[in-house]
Design an enzyme around this catalytic site. Structure first.
Site, PDB file in Angstrom:
ATOM      1  N   GLY A  32       0.809  -1.223   0.000  1.00  0.00           N
ATOM      2  CA  GLY A  32       0.000   0.000   0.000  1.00  0.00           C
ATOM      3  C   GLY A  32       0.835   1.262   0.000  1.00  0.00           C
ATOM      4  O   GLY A  32       2.026   1.234  -0.307  1.00  0.00           O
ATOM      5  N   ASN A  33       0.181   2.382   0.334  1.00  0.00           N
ATOM      6  CA  ASN A  33       0.786   3.720   0.205  1.00  0.00           C
ATOM      7  C   ASN A  33       1.336   3.849  -1.222  1.00  0.00           C
ATOM      8  O   ASN A  33       2.511   4.099  -1.448  1.00  0.00           O
ATOM      9  CB  ASN A  33       1.878   3.957   1.253  1.00  0.00           C
ATOM     10  CG  ASN A  33       2.279   5.422   1.275  1.00  0.00           C
ATOM     11  OD1 ASN A  33       3.418   5.784   1.040  1.00  0.00           O
ATOM     12  ND2 ASN A  33       1.323   6.288   1.520  1.00  0.00           N
ATOM     13  N   HIS A  38       4.276   1.620  -8.043  1.00  0.00           N
ATOM     14  CA  HIS A  38       3.233   0.592  -7.935  1.00  0.00           C
ATOM     15  C   HIS A  38       2.259   0.673  -9.113  1.00  0.00           C
ATOM     16  O   HIS A  38       1.853  -0.341  -9.669  1.00  0.00           O
ATOM     17  CB  HIS A  38       2.418   0.801  -6.650  1.00  0.00           C
ATOM     18  CG  HIS A  38       3.175   0.629  -5.378  1.00  0.00           C
ATOM     19  ND1 HIS A  38       3.368   1.653  -4.477  1.00  0.00           N
ATOM     20  CD2 HIS A  38       3.775  -0.461  -4.828  1.00  0.00           C
ATOM     21  CE1 HIS A  38       4.040   1.211  -3.438  1.00  0.00           C
ATOM     22  NE2 HIS A  38       4.314  -0.068  -3.616  1.00  0.00           N
ATOM     23  N   GLY A 150       8.244  -5.544  -8.966  1.00  0.00           N
ATOM     24  CA  GLY A 150       9.091  -4.440  -9.419  1.00  0.00           C
ATOM     25  C   GLY A 150      10.564  -4.804  -9.350  1.00  0.00           C
ATOM     26  O   GLY A 150      11.005  -5.498  -8.431  1.00  0.00           O
ATOM     27  N   LYS A 152      12.789  -2.755  -8.642  1.00  0.00           N
ATOM     28  CA  LYS A 152      13.453  -1.975  -7.587  1.00  0.00           C
ATOM     29  C   LYS A 152      13.925  -2.905  -6.485  1.00  0.00           C
ATOM     30  O   LYS A 152      15.014  -2.748  -5.939  1.00  0.00           O
ATOM     31  CB  LYS A 152      12.512  -0.917  -7.008  1.00  0.00           C
ATOM     32  CG  LYS A 152      13.293   0.134  -6.248  1.00  0.00           C
ATOM     33  CD  LYS A 152      12.459   0.887  -5.266  1.00  0.00           C
ATOM     34  CE  LYS A 152      12.384   0.164  -3.984  1.00  0.00           C
ATOM     35  NZ  LYS A 152      11.828   0.916  -2.897  1.00  0.00           N
ATOM     36  N   ASP A 153      13.080  -3.893  -6.149  1.00  0.00           N
ATOM     37  CA  ASP A 153      13.444  -4.882  -5.130  1.00  0.00           C
ATOM     38  C   ASP A 153      14.031  -6.091  -5.863  1.00  0.00           C
ATOM     39  O   ASP A 153      13.435  -7.168  -5.919  1.00  0.00           O
ATOM     40  CB  ASP A 153      12.214  -5.254  -4.313  1.00  0.00           C
ATOM     41  CG  ASP A 153      11.637  -4.051  -3.594  1.00  0.00           C
ATOM     42  OD1 ASP A 153      11.912  -3.868  -2.409  1.00  0.00           O
ATOM     43  OD2 ASP A 153      10.919  -3.256  -4.241  1.00  0.00           O
ATOM     44  N   GLN A 156      14.490  -9.368  -4.015  1.00  0.00           N
ATOM     45  CA  GLN A 156      13.182  -9.990  -3.771  1.00  0.00           C
ATOM     46  C   GLN A 156      12.686 -10.693  -5.046  1.00  0.00           C
ATOM     47  O   GLN A 156      12.148 -11.806  -4.985  1.00  0.00           O
ATOM     48  CB  GLN A 156      12.196  -8.898  -3.346  1.00  0.00           C
ATOM     49  CG  GLN A 156      10.736  -9.288  -3.345  1.00  0.00           C
ATOM     50  CD  GLN A 156       9.873  -8.175  -2.776  1.00  0.00           C
ATOM     51  OE1 GLN A 156       9.889  -7.930  -1.584  1.00  0.00           O
ATOM     52  NE2 GLN A 156       9.124  -7.503  -3.629  1.00  0.00           N
ATOM     53  N   ARG A 190       8.802   4.734   1.489  1.00  0.00           N
ATOM     54  CA  ARG A 190       9.606   5.277   2.595  1.00  0.00           C
ATOM     55  C   ARG A 190      10.176   6.658   2.290  1.00  0.00           C
ATOM     56  O   ARG A 190      10.701   7.302   3.193  1.00  0.00           O
ATOM     57  CB  ARG A 190      10.737   4.312   2.964  1.00  0.00           C
ATOM     58  CG  ARG A 190      10.227   3.017   3.588  1.00  0.00           C
ATOM     59  CD  ARG A 190      11.337   2.187   4.185  1.00  0.00           C
ATOM     60  NE  ARG A 190      10.815   1.106   5.007  1.00  0.00           N
ATOM     61  CZ  ARG A 190      10.672  -0.161   4.588  1.00  0.00           C
ATOM     62  NH1 ARG A 190      11.013  -0.494   3.362  1.00  0.00           N
ATOM     63  NH2 ARG A 190      10.180  -1.081   5.405  1.00  0.00           N
TER      64      ARG A 190
END
Ligand code: AMP
Length: 282
Positions: A32-33, A38, A150, A152-153, A156, A190
């Site tokens: 979220g956020n 996203h 994504g 970006k990670d 992951q 963040r």
């Protein structure tokens, strides 16, 4: 408005309906956020399936004891409005109790034992177990054809790919590129924690990656020196480096000068805020 589900049983029965109509399911897991990074994943998802499901769950299991689970921004109403602008079909917004009815301590863990221990895993020891466990649960709940993640990670992404292969899953992973602010800083939930000084200079991680790429493009292969120069570049701006490492993109093992494919990954702290980024070099 995207249709919102909070209960596993409800989304399962809606998915059974879709499967009867031979519709392709794509999931986009998030905490979220939502930001442009996203939303770009939703665009990617729309290109691959009939029913796009964004999941929003701030997964306590992937946060360490001293990390920011409690402070993590929760903005469900705004997130749903943003998903509507992208024609996202469904949102799955489970509660903690819905996902972990017996609590975290007795939850069976899905652990990827090698790649999850290095880089971010070295300073966040429980993090990737939480990620692979919650992703496995979300996949088992929604039985998607595709999973959009994504770049970006990047760690992951690679751990998830390996985990799915290791458990013989047929879910296909689609990687979406890193979305960045105009100054190069990767979008992150963040970033909102950054002070004005930190926000102005936080793109140093991206700049260090660009400098690194430039050095490698010009033929330098003294990778450890290049890493140390990037660490100095970031430290000189006032941030604390967790790691900056040039790796092999498939296994994330430390790269050497003979490798023909290279990726640089970095993590730094702006006070308590941890930011990550990466860039393919070759
Ligand atoms: P998060 O909500 O941070 O757990 O991220 C959910 C998904 O969005 C993950 O697959 C992330 O890799 C992806 N994501 C987050 N930030 C970005 C970004 N700046 N660009 C591309 N993907 C992103």
């Amino acid at each position: 408005m995207p249709q919102t589900f909070t209960k596993i049983a409800d989304i399962r029965s809606a998915i059974a309906d879709c499967k009867q109509h031979k519709q392709t399911i794509v999931i986009v897991p998030t905490m979220g956020n939502l930001h442009n990074g996203h939303l770009q994943l939703i665009d990617t998802a729309k290109q691959h399936g009939d029913v796009v499901i964004a999941t929003i769950f701030v997964n306590s299991m992937q946060f360490g004891l001293n990390e920011d689970w409690e402070q993590y921004p929760r903005t469900a109403g705004e997130d749903i409005a943003k998903l509507q602008t992208k024609d996202c079909d469904w949102v799955f917004l489970p509660t903690h109790a819905e996902m972990y009815p017996n609590g975290i301590k007795s939850q069976t863990l899905i652990t990827e034992p090698t790649m999850s221990k290095i880089l971010c895993g070295a300073s966040r020891p429980v993090h990737f177990d939480g990620v692979t466990t919650v992703l496995t649960k979300l996949i088992n709940i929604t039985t998607p054809d595709y999973l959009v993640l994504g770049s970006k990670d990047y760690q992951q992404l690679q751990i998830t790919r390996k985990m799915l292969q290791d458990v013989c899953s047929s879910v296909k992973v689609i990687a979406s590129p890193i979305a960045r602010e105009a100054d190069g800083l990767a979008y992150s939930s963040r970033n909102m924690f950054l002070s004005s000084y930190e926000r102005t200079h936080a793109n140093i991680l991206n700049r260090a990656l660009l400098t690194t790429k430039d050095k490698v493009s010009r033929g330098r292969r003294d990778l450890r020196n290049i890493e140390n120069e990037a660490i100095d570049q970031i430290t000189d701006t006032g941030f604390r480096v967790d790691y900056f490492q040039i790796c092999r993109p498939d296994s994330l093992q430390v790269a050497t000068s003979i490798n023909t494919k290279l990726i640089a990954l970095g993590a730094m702290y702006a006070d308590h805020t941890r930011l990550i980024d990466n860039m393919h070099l070759l």
